[in-house]
Design a protein around this motif. Structure first.
Motif, PDB file in Angstrom:
ATOM      1  N   VAL A  84      48.822  83.571   5.920  1.00 20.27           N
ATOM      2  CA  VAL A  84      48.220  83.839   4.819  1.00 20.27           C
ATOM      3  C   VAL A  84      47.711  82.349   4.540  1.00 20.27           C
ATOM      4  N   GLN A  85      46.273  82.306   4.440  1.00 16.18           N
ATOM      5  CA  GLN A  85      45.996  80.594   4.276  1.00 16.18           C
ATOM      6  C   GLN A  85      44.905  80.956   2.805  1.00 16.18           C
ATOM      7  N   LEU A  86      45.162  79.926   2.095  1.00 21.63           N
ATOM      8  CA  LEU A  86      44.229  79.987   0.907  1.00 21.63           C
ATOM      9  C   LEU A  86      43.506  78.455   0.692  1.00 21.63           C
ATOM     10  N   GLU A  87      42.201  78.544   0.616  1.00 19.63           N
ATOM     11  CA  GLU A  87      41.602  77.201   0.468  1.00 19.63           C
ATOM     12  C   GLU A  87      40.646  76.990  -0.950  1.00 19.63           C
ATOM     13  N   ASN A  88      40.707  75.742  -1.277  1.00 18.03           N
ATOM     14  CA  ASN A  88      39.748  75.654  -2.422  1.00 18.03           C
ATOM     15  C   ASN A  88      40.316  76.118  -3.751  1.00 18.03           C
ATOM     16  N   ALA A  89      41.692  76.027  -3.702  1.00 19.25           N
ATOM     17  CA  ALA A  89      42.305  76.582  -5.029  1.00 19.25           C
ATOM     18  C   ALA A  89      42.322  75.308  -5.901  1.00 19.25           C
ATOM     19  N   PRO A  90      42.599  75.532  -7.328  1.00 22.38           N
ATOM     20  CA  PRO A  90      42.715  74.657  -7.958  1.00 22.38           C
ATOM     21  C   PRO A  90      44.425  74.036  -8.241  1.00 22.38           C
ATOM     22  N   LEU A  91      44.472  72.594  -8.312  1.00 26.26           N
ATOM     23  CA  LEU A  91      45.825  72.317  -8.652  1.00 26.26           C
ATOM     24  C   LEU A  91      46.382  72.582  -9.920  1.00 26.26           C
ATOM     25  N   PRO A  92      47.583  72.764 -10.014  1.00 25.87           N
ATOM     26  CA  PRO A  92      48.208  73.121 -11.274  1.00 25.87           C
ATOM     27  C   PRO A  92      47.867  72.395 -12.475  1.00 25.87           C
ATOM     28  N   GLY A  93      47.037  72.790 -13.420  1.00 19.18           N
ATOM     29  CA  GLY A  93      46.482  71.931 -14.628  1.00 19.18           C
ATOM     30  C   GLY A  93      45.266  71.093 -14.377  1.00 19.18           C
ATOM     31  N   ARG A  94      44.755  71.399 -13.564  1.00 18.61           N
ATOM     32  CA  ARG A  94      43.414  71.236 -13.078  1.00 18.61           C
ATOM     33  C   ARG A  94      42.262  72.293 -12.956  1.00 18.61           C
ATOM     34  N   ARG A 101      36.504  79.489  -3.583  1.00 18.73           N
ATOM     35  CA  ARG A 101      37.675  79.696  -2.851  1.00 18.73           C
ATOM     36  C   ARG A 101      37.685  80.825  -1.603  1.00 18.73           C
ATOM     37  N   GLU A 102      38.533  80.238  -0.604  1.00 19.47           N
ATOM     38  CA  GLU A 102      38.334  81.127   0.729  1.00 19.47           C
ATOM     39  C   GLU A 102      39.811  81.676   0.946  1.00 19.47           C
ATOM     40  N   THR A 103      39.793  82.769   1.321  1.00 21.42           N
ATOM     41  CA  THR A 103      41.288  83.371   1.779  1.00 21.42           C
ATOM     42  C   THR A 103      41.410  83.906   3.130  1.00 21.42           C
ATOM     43  N   MET A 104      42.138  83.642   3.791  1.00 30.52           N
ATOM     44  CA  MET A 104      42.273  83.992   5.421  1.00 30.52           C
ATOM     45  C   MET A 104      43.572  84.517   5.560  1.00 30.52           C
ATOM     46  N   ALA A 105      43.705  85.778   6.191  1.00 27.50           N
ATOM     47  CA  ALA A 105      44.987  86.558   6.470  1.00 27.50           C
ATOM     48  C   ALA A 105      45.033  86.799   8.149  1.00 27.50           C
ATOM     49  N   THR A 106      45.909  86.161   8.712  1.00 27.39           N
ATOM     50  CA  THR A 106      45.881  86.244  10.237  1.00 27.39           C
ATOM     51  C   THR A 106      46.974  87.123  10.642  1.00 27.39           C
ATOM     52  N   MET A 293      45.305  85.557  18.372  1.00 26.55           N
ATOM     53  CA  MET A 293      45.381  85.392  17.003  1.00 26.55           C
ATOM     54  C   MET A 293      44.053  86.308  16.540  1.00 26.55           C
ATOM     55  N   VAL A 294      44.312  87.116  15.305  1.00 25.01           N
ATOM     56  CA  VAL A 294      43.195  87.926  14.752  1.00 25.01           C
ATOM     57  C   VAL A 294      43.582  87.997  13.141  1.00 25.01           C
ATOM     58  N   GLY A 295      42.233  88.186  12.623  1.00 20.67           N
ATOM     59  CA  GLY A 295      42.782  87.805  11.086  1.00 20.67           C
ATOM     60  C   GLY A 295      41.401  88.444  10.377  1.00 20.67           C
ATOM     61  N   LEU A 296      41.435  88.288   9.209  1.00 19.32           N
ATOM     62  CA  LEU A 296      40.287  88.358   8.173  1.00 19.32           C
ATOM     63  C   LEU A 296      40.071  87.273   7.358  1.00 19.32           C
ATOM     64  N   VAL A 306      38.179  87.046  12.031  1.00 22.41           N
ATOM     65  CA  VAL A 306      38.580  85.766  12.573  1.00 22.41           C
ATOM     66  C   VAL A 306      39.394  85.907  13.820  1.00 22.41           C
ATOM     67  N   GLY A 307      39.269  85.493  14.819  1.00 21.75           N
ATOM     68  CA  GLY A 307      39.983  85.730  16.072  1.00 21.75           C
ATOM     69  C   GLY A 307      40.160  84.352  17.056  1.00 21.75           C
ATOM     70  N   GLY A 308      41.059  84.320  17.977  1.00 22.90           N
ATOM     71  CA  GLY A 308      41.463  83.168  18.664  1.00 22.90           C
ATOM     72  C   GLY A 308      42.550  83.070  19.523  1.00 22.90           C
ATOM     73  N   PHE A 309      42.791  82.271  20.332  1.00 25.04           N
ATOM     74  CA  PHE A 309      44.079  81.993  21.062  1.00 25.04           C
ATOM     75  C   PHE A 309      44.407  80.759  21.219  1.00 25.04           C
ATOM     76  N   SER A 310      45.557  80.554  21.618  1.00 28.28           N
ATOM     77  CA  SER A 310      46.242  79.132  21.851  1.00 28.28           C
ATOM     78  C   SER A 310      46.751  79.077  23.136  1.00 28.28           C
ATOM     79  N   LEU A 311      46.451  78.135  24.054  1.00 26.35           N
ATOM     80  CA  LEU A 311      46.859  77.832  25.543  1.00 26.35           C
ATOM     81  C   LEU A 311      47.217  76.401  25.311  1.00 26.35           C
ATOM     82  N   PRO A 312      48.492  76.038  25.605  1.00 28.44           N
ATOM     83  CA  PRO A 312      48.845  74.724  25.801  1.00 28.44           C
ATOM     84  C   PRO A 312      48.453  74.520  27.493  1.00 28.44           C
ATOM     85  N   LEU A 313      47.981  73.158  27.570  1.00 30.48           N
ATOM     86  CA  LEU A 313      47.681  72.755  28.876  1.00 30.48           C
ATOM     87  C   LEU A 313      48.813  71.872  29.588  1.00 30.48           C
ATOM     88  N   PRO A 314      49.283  72.276  30.725  1.00 26.15           N
ATOM     89  CA  PRO A 314      50.561  71.636  31.331  1.00 26.15           C
ATOM     90  C   PRO A 314      50.011  70.370  32.062  1.00 26.15           C
TER      91      PRO A 314
END
Length: 450
Positions: A84-94, A101-106, A293-296, A306-314
């Motif tokens: 779960v990823q949360l973006e553009n959230a306020p800092l405590p006391g700010r 605000r953007e929220t992403m679950a993968t 990876m898949v997500g919303l 949201v979708g994607g994959f990871s492939l390390p290059l040897p």
């Protein structure tokens, strides 16, 4: 002169016959060591039944269960990774930043387990079979060690019993010569010689008793006291001794055909198979941490995919070092297999030849005499009895009687050494060929009554 010699000779013979009828006085050393209650006895069958609960065999079984756990783990797939990823959230006391605000679950699924699973399962299954073969080898080794310890104790017990009989026999000989010396019809040299032989026999009996104690202590390692001994018995002292050799079963497979059945050979072959599978596992490690990876994603009230994959290059690490290491282990496992096969073939050939030779030789020695016992032991008893009678008649000197007595003891030891060697060799051959030793024992050899 002749008229007086005949009555004196007749009196000596009467005194000798009376002394011979007097029961032999057991030596003081043996009286002091004799327990008031007969010690418990145990059979070879009871020992083999108790060996199944030996800690070494139980530890080998635990290693098999551990290998089974590794096999189960090798066949399992990777777990999903939720994020779960949360973006553009306020800092405590700010205050809230001027951004939406953007929220992403993968959810990410590792894919390497799919293309590595076959090689991993193959390796784990081979290691499981190798552990099972190792457990069989441990059981075989402990069982044969128990058989050797049992026969060592039996032989020591035979020797101690023969010592007690010989000391009692020499004690009666001493009493006979003492009476003759008292009557003045024999020289004191024969009495001193008989006493010396008796003292030497007592000293030798003490040494053999110590050897029996050590053999019984070694046998107790393979005996579960709670399953074999009776309540109140604290020490295993005596074993049940048989005079009959084991029959060598007909139609045994040739040693070369039975070599692959040995647990050591099976374990070496499975380890070679596992090392070959380990090379395949290392080759699949060329591409690691492959995943999809898949997500919303929710932003400004809008939900998107949201979708994607990871492939390390040897590019830098081709895993060549690990592959080379696994190849070296495979070559070592192949050489170990050759060694195990050679050792197994030599061991089987040697044990089979020994079993055949001992079975043929002991069959001639174990022929039944008139008293129902082995003919060899009957002849030793007769030789000692005849020598004693001839000595009392004045036909042979004292040395002839003593030689017959020593020959009697040596004959008993030689017979039982050959007998126990034959039984131990036959049981070893049957064990190496995968036969259950409990089924190989004669039905009459039962465990102790509880």
């Amino acid at each position: 002169g002749y008229g007086m010699a005949l009555p004196i000779a007749w009196m000596c013979l009467c005194v000798g016959s009376i002394a011979a009828q007097v029961p032999p006085r057991p030596p003081a050393a043996i009286d002091a060591q004799s327990p008031p209650v007969p010690p418990p006895s145990i059979t070879l069958r009871a020992v083999l039944e108790s060996v199944a609960h030996h800690p070494a065999i139980q530890a080998a079984g635990a290693r098999v269960r551990a290998a089974a756990g590794s096999r189960s783990t090798a066949g399992a797939l990777g777990n999903l990774v939720f994020g779960v990823q949360l973006e553009n959230a306020p800092l405590p006391g700010r205050p809230q930043p001027p951004m939406d605000r953007e929220t992403m679950a993968t959810a990410m699924l590792p894919l390497e387990a799919f293309y590595q699973r076959g090689a991993r399962v193959h390796r784990a299954a081979a290691e499981l079979r190798a552990s099972e073969a190792d457990a069989a080898a441990v059981k075989q080794r402990v069982t044969l060690a128990a058989v050797r310890a049992y026969h060592r104790t039996a032989l020591a017990q035979i020797v101690v019993d023969a010592d007690a009989d010989l000391v009692a026999w020499l004690d009666s000989l001493v009493a006979y010569n003492r009476n003759r010396v008292t009557e003045g019809v024999a020289a004191e040299a024969d009495l001193l010689r008989a006493q010396l032989e008796r003292d030497r026999a007592v000293a030798q009996a003490a040494t053999h008793s110590a050897e029996l104690a050590g053999a019984a202590a070694a046998l107790s390692e393979f005996v579960d006291a709670s399953r074999v001994l009776r309540p109140g018995d604290s020490v295993l002292v005596r074993v049940e001794v048989t005079d009959e050799p084991l029959e060598l079963p007909a139609g045994l497979s040739p040693p070369a055909d039975a070599t692959p059945l040995l647990p050591g050979v099976r374990a070496a072959r499975e380890r070679l198979d596992a090392s070959g599978a380990a090379i395949s596992v290392e080759r699949t490690m060329l591409v690691r941490q492959l995943g999809v990876m898949v997500g919303l994603k929710q932003s400004v009230g809008v939900t998107s995919f949201v979708g994607g994959f990871s492939l390390p290059l040897p590019l830098l690490d081709w895993n060549r070092g690990e592959i080379a290491r696994r190849k070296g282990e495979r070559d070592a496992a192949a050489s170990d297999l050759v060694v195990e096969e050679r050792v197994a073939a030599a061991t089987l050939a040697g044990v089979a030849a020994s079993a055949r030779v001992l079975t043929e030789r002991i069959a001639a020695l174990a022929q039944h005499a008139a008293d129902g016992g082995p003919a060899m032991l009957w002849r030793a008893d007769e030789a000692r009895r005849i020598a004693l009678g001839a000595y009392r008649e004045g036909a042979v000197p004292l040395f002839g009687v003593l030689d017959a007595a020593h020959a009697w003891g040596e004959a008993r030891r030689a017979y039982y050494e050959a007998l126990f060697a034959q039984r131990e060799t036959v049981l070893t051959l049957l064990s190496l060929q995968g036969t259950d030793l409990l089924s190989a024992l004669p039905p009459g050899e039962k465990g102790p009554e509880r």
